[in-house]
Design a protein around this motif. Structure first.
Motif, PDB file in Angstrom:
ATOM      1  N   VAL A 185       0.846  -1.189   0.000  1.00 11.40           N
ATOM      2  CA  VAL A 185       0.000   0.000   0.000  1.00 11.40           C
ATOM      3  C   VAL A 185       0.883   1.241   0.000  1.00 11.40           C
ATOM      4  CG1 VAL A 185      -1.726   1.288   1.308  1.00 11.40           C
ATOM      5  CG2 VAL A 185      -1.810  -1.198   1.237  1.00 11.40           C
ATOM      6  N   THR A 186       0.512   2.226  -0.787  1.00 11.80           N
ATOM      7  CA  THR A 186       1.222   3.499  -0.791  1.00 11.80           C
ATOM      8  C   THR A 186       0.215   4.634  -0.942  1.00 11.80           C
ATOM      9  OG1 THR A 186       3.059   4.723  -1.740  1.00 11.80           O
ATOM     10  CG2 THR A 186       1.677   3.544  -3.273  1.00 11.80           C
ATOM     11  N   SER A 187       0.549   5.754  -0.355  1.00 11.63           N
ATOM     12  CA  SER A 187      -0.313   6.927  -0.419  1.00 11.63           C
ATOM     13  C   SER A 187       0.528   8.148  -0.081  1.00 11.63           C
ATOM     14  CB  SER A 187      -1.469   6.794   0.571  1.00 11.63           C
ATOM     15  OG  SER A 187      -2.235   7.973   0.588  1.00 11.63           O
ATOM     16  N   ASN A 188       0.088   9.309  -0.521  1.00 13.32           N
ATOM     17  CA  ASN A 188       0.765  10.538  -0.124  1.00 13.32           C
ATOM     18  C   ASN A 188       0.035  11.213   1.027  1.00 13.32           C
ATOM     19  OD1 ASN A 188      -1.435  11.344  -1.597  1.00 13.32           O
ATOM     20  ND2 ASN A 188      -0.309  12.666  -2.999  1.00 13.32           N
ATOM     21  N   CYS A 189      -0.925  10.512   1.624  1.00 14.24           N
ATOM     22  CA  CYS A 189      -1.667  10.997   2.786  1.00 14.24           C
ATOM     23  C   CYS A 189      -1.179  10.243   4.027  1.00 14.24           C
ATOM     24  CB  CYS A 189      -3.155  10.781   2.578  1.00 14.24           C
ATOM     25  SG  CYS A 189      -4.147  11.299   3.990  1.00 14.24           S
ATOM     26  N   PRO A 190      -0.609  10.944   5.002  1.00 13.04           N
ATOM     27  CA  PRO A 190      -0.078  10.268   6.187  1.00 13.04           C
ATOM     28  C   PRO A 190      -1.126   9.461   6.948  1.00 13.04           C
ATOM     29  CG  PRO A 190       0.685  12.532   6.110  1.00 13.04           C
ATOM     30  CD  PRO A 190      -0.324  12.380   5.022  1.00 13.04           C
ATOM     31  N   ARG A 191      -2.359   9.894   6.976  1.00 16.15           N
ATOM     32  CA  ARG A 191      -3.400   9.158   7.705  1.00 16.15           C
ATOM     33  C   ARG A 191      -3.662   7.792   7.087  1.00 16.15           C
ATOM     34  NH1 ARG A 191      -8.522  12.641   8.463  1.00 16.15           N
ATOM     35  NH2 ARG A 191      -9.133  10.766   9.577  1.00 16.15           N
ATOM     36  N   VAL A 192      -3.557   7.690   5.776  1.00 15.15           N
ATOM     37  CA  VAL A 192      -3.762   6.404   5.106  1.00 15.15           C
ATOM     38  C   VAL A 192      -2.616   5.456   5.438  1.00 15.15           C
ATOM     39  CG1 VAL A 192      -3.949   5.251   2.866  1.00 15.15           C
ATOM     40  CG2 VAL A 192      -5.142   7.403   3.258  1.00 15.15           C
ATOM     41  N   ILE A 193      -1.387   5.943   5.355  1.00 17.54           N
ATOM     42  CA  ILE A 193      -0.225   5.105   5.637  1.00 17.54           C
ATOM     43  C   ILE A 193      -0.229   4.649   7.087  1.00 17.54           C
ATOM     44  CG2 ILE A 193       2.310   5.104   5.757  1.00 17.54           C
ATOM     45  CD1 ILE A 193       1.197   4.861   2.945  1.00 17.54           C
ATOM     46  N   GLU A 194      -0.614   5.512   8.007  1.00 22.41           N
ATOM     47  CA  GLU A 194      -0.638   5.149   9.429  1.00 22.41           C
ATOM     48  C   GLU A 194      -1.699   4.096   9.735  1.00 22.41           C
ATOM     49  OE1 GLU A 194      -1.222   8.895  11.304  1.00 22.41           O
ATOM     50  OE2 GLU A 194       0.863   9.515  11.016  1.00 22.41           O
ATOM     51  N   ALA A 195      -2.705   3.947   8.883  1.00 23.02           N
ATOM     52  CA  ALA A 195      -3.768   2.975   9.108  1.00 23.02           C
ATOM     53  C   ALA A 195      -3.312   1.547   8.810  1.00 23.02           C
ATOM     54  CB  ALA A 195      -4.983   3.325   8.257  1.00 23.02           C
ATOM     55  N   PHE A 196      -2.195   1.382   8.118  1.00 23.47           N
ATOM     56  CA  PHE A 196      -1.692   0.060   7.753  1.00 23.47           C
ATOM     57  C   PHE A 196      -0.431  -0.247   8.533  1.00 23.47           C
ATOM     58  CE2 PHE A 196      -4.212   1.250   4.093  1.00 23.47           C
ATOM     59  CZ  PHE A 196      -4.858   0.071   3.771  1.00 23.47           C
ATOM     60  N   PRO A 197      -0.207  -1.510   8.872  1.00 21.94           N
ATOM     61  CA  PRO A 197       1.057  -1.871   9.521  1.00 21.94           C
ATOM     62  C   PRO A 197       2.216  -1.700   8.537  1.00 21.94           C
ATOM     63  CG  PRO A 197      -0.311  -3.825   9.159  1.00 21.94           C
ATOM     64  CD  PRO A 197      -1.116  -2.637   8.746  1.00 21.94           C
ATOM     65  N   PRO A 198       3.419  -1.426   9.035  1.00 20.63           N
ATOM     66  CA  PRO A 198       4.559  -1.178   8.133  1.00 20.63           C
ATOM     67  C   PRO A 198       4.857  -2.323   7.166  1.00 20.63           C
ATOM     68  CG  PRO A 198       5.121  -0.594  10.382  1.00 20.63           C
ATOM     69  CD  PRO A 198       3.775  -1.237  10.427  1.00 20.63           C
ATOM     70  N   GLU A 199       4.583  -3.560   7.553  1.00 20.54           N
ATOM     71  CA  GLU A 199       4.879  -4.678   6.650  1.00 20.54           C
ATOM     72  C   GLU A 199       3.908  -4.747   5.467  1.00 20.54           C
ATOM     73  OE1 GLU A 199       2.491  -6.254  10.129  1.00 20.54           O
ATOM     74  OE2 GLU A 199       4.333  -5.123   9.957  1.00 20.54           O
ATOM     75  N   ASP A 200       2.765  -4.085   5.559  1.00 15.04           N
ATOM     76  CA  ASP A 200       1.819  -4.057   4.440  1.00 15.04           C
ATOM     77  C   ASP A 200       2.016  -2.856   3.525  1.00 15.04           C
ATOM     78  OD1 ASP A 200       0.662  -6.395   5.240  1.00 15.04           O
ATOM     79  OD2 ASP A 200      -1.014  -5.438   6.277  1.00 15.04           O
ATOM     80  N   CYS A 201       2.870  -1.917   3.912  1.00 12.05           N
ATOM     81  CA  CYS A 201       3.130  -0.736   3.089  1.00 12.05           C
ATOM     82  C   CYS A 201       4.186  -1.043   2.042  1.00 12.05           C
ATOM     83  CB  CYS A 201       3.590   0.421   3.963  1.00 12.05           C
ATOM     84  SG  CYS A 201       2.319   1.007   5.088  1.00 12.05           S
ATOM     85  N   SER A 202       4.221  -0.233   1.015  1.00 10.03           N
ATOM     86  CA  SER A 202       5.236  -0.353  -0.016  1.00 10.03           C
ATOM     87  C   SER A 202       6.615  -0.202   0.604  1.00 10.03           C
ATOM     88  CB  SER A 202       5.016   0.735  -1.073  1.00 10.03           C
ATOM     89  OG  SER A 202       6.067   0.765  -1.998  1.00 10.03           O
ATOM     90  N   LYS A 203       7.607  -0.889   0.055  1.00  9.83           N
ATOM     91  CA  LYS A 203       8.948  -0.852   0.657  1.00  9.83           C
ATOM     92  C   LYS A 203       9.537   0.543   0.660  1.00  9.83           C
ATOM     93  CE  LYS A 203      11.312  -2.065  -3.585  1.00  9.83           C
ATOM     94  NZ  LYS A 203      12.229  -2.931  -4.250  1.00  9.83           N
ATOM     95  N   ASP A 204       9.157   1.395  -0.305  1.00  7.89           N
ATOM     96  CA  ASP A 204       9.685   2.759  -0.365  1.00  7.89           C
ATOM     97  C   ASP A 204       9.012   3.689   0.635  1.00  7.89           C
ATOM     98  OD1 ASP A 204      11.307   1.966  -2.437  1.00  7.89           O
ATOM     99  OD2 ASP A 204       9.917   2.638  -3.985  1.00  7.89           O
ATOM    100  N   VAL A 205       7.777   3.395   1.008  1.00  2.59           N
ATOM    101  CA  VAL A 205       7.005   4.303   1.840  1.00  2.59           C
ATOM    102  C   VAL A 205       6.932   3.838   3.291  1.00  2.59           C
ATOM    103  CG1 VAL A 205       4.711   5.346   2.124  1.00  2.59           C
ATOM    104  CG2 VAL A 205       5.642   5.011  -0.146  1.00  2.59           C
ATOM    105  N   GLY A 206       7.120   2.568   3.534  1.00  5.31           N
ATOM    106  CA  GLY A 206       6.938   2.017   4.866  1.00  5.31           C
ATOM    107  C   GLY A 206       7.777   2.657   5.947  1.00  5.31           C
ATOM    108  N   LYS A 207       8.988   3.102   5.632  1.00  2.00           N
ATOM    109  CA  LYS A 207       9.883   3.663   6.639  1.00  2.00           C
ATOM    110  C   LYS A 207      10.049   5.173   6.521  1.00  2.00           C
ATOM    111  CE  LYS A 207      12.318  -0.653   6.950  1.00  2.00           C
ATOM    112  NZ  LYS A 207      12.814  -1.504   5.934  1.00  2.00           N
TER     113      LYS A 207
END
Length: 82
Positions: free
Chosen positions: A12-34
């Motif tokens: 998962v990737t998004s340019n909205c911090p609230r969307v990224i915070e709703a997902f655990p880091p392991e489900d986020c895109s490798k570029d955006v997770g950290k």
């Protein structure tokens, strides 16, 4: 609803911090997770031949400048390559 259907979103990737915070880091895109979306520069994401500039929220694509002959095969080949 996705959890009820046993469907898990990943990469998962998004340019909205609230969307990224709703997902655990392991489900986020490798570029955006950290990334810290408030301070770090956002990377460009690629999917299905499109590039998404997360800073400007714009999609781009590249066209190869191959010169095809003006023939019955060359014209459809050039059109289909787009």
């Amino acid at each position: 609803m996705l959890a009820a259907s046993n469907l898990r979103l990943h990469k998962v990737t998004s340019n909205c911090p609230r969307v990224i915070e709703a997902f655990p880091p392991e489900d986020c895109s490798k570029d955006v997770g950290k990334l810290d979306l408030f301070t770090d520069e956002l990377p460009t994401q690629r999917s299905l031949g499109l590039s998404w500039n997360m800073c400007t929220d714009a999609f781009t694509f590249q066209i190869a400048n191959d010169q095809k002959p003006f023939t019955r095969r060359g014209v459809p080949s050039a059109v289909n390559s787009l």
